[in-house]
Motif scaffolding. Sequence first.
Motif, mmCIF file in Angstrom:
data_model
loop_
_atom_site.group_PDB
_atom_site.id
_atom_site.type_symbol
_atom_site.label_atom_id
_atom_site.label_comp_id
_atom_site.label_asym_id
_atom_site.label_seq_id
_atom_site.Cartn_x
_atom_site.Cartn_y
_atom_site.Cartn_z
ATOM 1 N N UNK A 231 0.939 -1.192 -0.093
ATOM 2 C CA UNK A 231 0.002 -0.008 -0.079
ATOM 3 C C UNK A 231 1.041 1.413 -0.032
ATOM 4 N N UNK A 232 2.051 1.217 0.666
ATOM 5 C CA UNK A 232 2.906 2.370 0.559
ATOM 6 C C UNK A 232 3.376 2.606 -0.791
ATOM 7 N N UNK A 241 -3.867 10.236 -3.965
ATOM 8 C CA UNK A 241 -4.495 9.396 -2.863
ATOM 9 C C UNK A 241 -5.574 8.281 -3.613
ATOM 10 N N UNK A 242 -6.457 8.963 -4.229
ATOM 11 C CA UNK A 242 -7.748 8.346 -4.694
ATOM 12 C C UNK A 242 -7.253 7.392 -5.979
ATOM 13 N N UNK A 243 -6.341 7.760 -6.489
ATOM 14 C CA UNK A 243 -5.923 6.687 -7.457
ATOM 15 C C UNK A 243 -5.110 5.665 -6.969
ATOM 16 N N UNK A 244 -4.418 5.662 -6.016
ATOM 17 C CA UNK A 244 -3.672 4.843 -5.249
ATOM 18 C C UNK A 244 -4.887 3.998 -4.588
ATOM 19 N N UNK A 245 -5.905 4.304 -3.984
ATOM 20 C CA UNK A 245 -6.879 3.473 -3.570
ATOM 21 C C UNK A 245 -7.484 2.774 -4.574
ATOM 22 N N UNK A 246 -7.766 3.311 -5.645
ATOM 23 C CA UNK A 246 -8.455 2.526 -6.858
ATOM 24 C C UNK A 246 -7.558 1.453 -7.223
ATOM 25 N N UNK A 247 -6.302 1.844 -7.591
ATOM 26 C CA UNK A 247 -5.166 0.623 -7.986
ATOM 27 C C UNK A 247 -5.226 -0.517 -6.983
ATOM 28 N N UNK A 248 -4.936 -0.060 -5.927
ATOM 29 C CA UNK A 248 -4.723 -0.993 -4.865
ATOM 30 C C UNK A 248 -5.971 -2.087 -4.711
ATOM 31 N N UNK A 255 -8.668 -5.488 0.918
ATOM 32 C CA UNK A 255 -10.211 -5.116 0.968
ATOM 33 C C UNK A 255 -10.308 -3.781 1.380
ATOM 34 N N UNK A 256 -11.632 -3.285 1.299
ATOM 35 C CA UNK A 256 -11.780 -1.940 1.731
ATOM 36 C C UNK A 256 -11.469 -1.613 3.059
ATOM 37 N N UNK A 257 -11.670 -2.497 4.067
ATOM 38 C CA UNK A 257 -11.377 -2.296 5.436
ATOM 39 C C UNK A 257 -9.860 -2.181 5.404
ATOM 40 N N UNK A 258 -8.937 -2.844 4.834
ATOM 41 C CA UNK A 258 -7.720 -2.493 5.026
ATOM 42 C C UNK A 258 -7.090 -1.427 4.355
ATOM 43 N N UNK A 259 -7.686 -1.070 3.203
ATOM 44 C CA UNK A 259 -7.562 0.537 2.536
ATOM 45 C C UNK A 259 -8.056 1.505 3.463
ATOM 46 N N UNK A 266 -12.796 6.301 6.447
ATOM 47 C CA UNK A 266 -14.063 5.483 6.724
ATOM 48 C C UNK A 266 -14.637 4.629 5.558
ATOM 49 N N UNK A 267 -15.011 3.338 5.973
ATOM 50 C CA UNK A 267 -15.215 2.377 5.091
ATOM 51 C C UNK A 267 -16.207 3.092 3.890
ATOM 52 N N UNK A 268 -17.179 3.753 3.856
ATOM 53 C CA UNK A 268 -18.141 4.471 3.080
ATOM 54 C C UNK A 268 -17.417 5.429 2.393
ATOM 55 N N UNK A 269 -16.345 6.055 2.758
ATOM 56 C CA UNK A 269 -15.701 6.706 1.707
ATOM 57 C C UNK A 269 -14.702 5.986 0.791
ATOM 58 N N UNK A 270 -14.190 4.918 1.223
ATOM 59 C CA UNK A 270 -13.495 4.039 0.413
ATOM 60 C C UNK A 270 -14.155 3.657 -0.763
ATOM 61 N N UNK A 271 -15.382 2.995 -0.313
ATOM 62 C CA UNK A 271 -16.407 2.640 -1.279
ATOM 63 C C UNK A 271 -16.680 3.551 -2.345
ATOM 64 N N UNK A 272 -16.925 5.019 -1.778
ATOM 65 C CA UNK A 272 -17.311 5.898 -3.012
ATOM 66 C C UNK A 272 -15.890 6.195 -3.773
ATOM 67 N N UNK A 273 -15.044 6.046 -3.238
ATOM 68 C CA UNK A 273 -13.486 6.367 -4.126
ATOM 69 C C UNK A 273 -13.468 5.464 -5.329
#
Length: 279
Positions: A231-232, A241-248, A255-259, A266-273
């Motif tokens: 993830x680093x 940051x958003x691109x990093x989350x999407x690619x990971x 998982x979304x929890x790990x991200x 928050x989980x909901x924010x990760x899900x939206x990204x």
Amino acid sequence: MARPLRLEFAGALYHVTSRGNERKPIYLEPADFDLFLAQLERVCERFNWCIHAYCLMTNHYHLLVETLEANLSAGMRQLNGVYTQSFNRAHCRVGHLFQGRFKSILVDKDAYLLELNRYIVLNPIRANMVETLEQWPWSSWHCVMGLSDAPNWLDVDSLLRHFSTNRQLARSRFAEFVVNGIGINLWQNITNQVFLGSDAFVQRFLSNEEMLKADLSEVPKKQVRAKALTLRQYEQTSRNRNEAIQQAYSSGHYSQKELGEFFNLHYSRISRIIAKGKT
């Protein structure tokens, strides 16, 4: 009765089924079948799955899945979970759609790939729902026979090559092979509720942990995905940051929890990204 073992390793082939809760329908209209196949495509892309055959019935489905990585359970959670959410929204309902855990049989690819392929597409005829396979549009039969375009996640070519290098001749021979399979009972050959294969195949898994050492280079496949970054590393090599989350997330390793824990979101924010990255 104890639950059967869930063996997962790179290059494994499974026959997977999942039934509707109380045997109720999991598809109520044609759009639901399309919705399920769209979700299956996303799961195949994220988890690096290869589908060799499928058939969607009214209250259950069959998949012949090759996992190029050891991730059957993770992929099935997303497939059934996200489809249930979409189905519930579409039909204004709540609650469980599927009956308990999915069922999976570990398959000896050399011995049973072709047998299971025809077993799966024959389900509508076996259930007396249609007289010909052409009359049931929600199976891999149409793609194999060239009646509709095959998606990238369905490995039609390797199946046909078992019958001929000439596509037209291969389809003719496959059709004859399928017709000759009506009435064959494969399930009498299952061992320990888990295995469908030769005695040597079964003993391989009962006697040692060799399945954990499978070499991806030996697996016939359409694609082998590169090893995921940390993830680093995603954070450092992405534009934001958003691109990093999407690619990971797309790598299938996080998982979304790990991200959420890593990026302190928050989980909901990760899900939206993640959802925004798919639009």
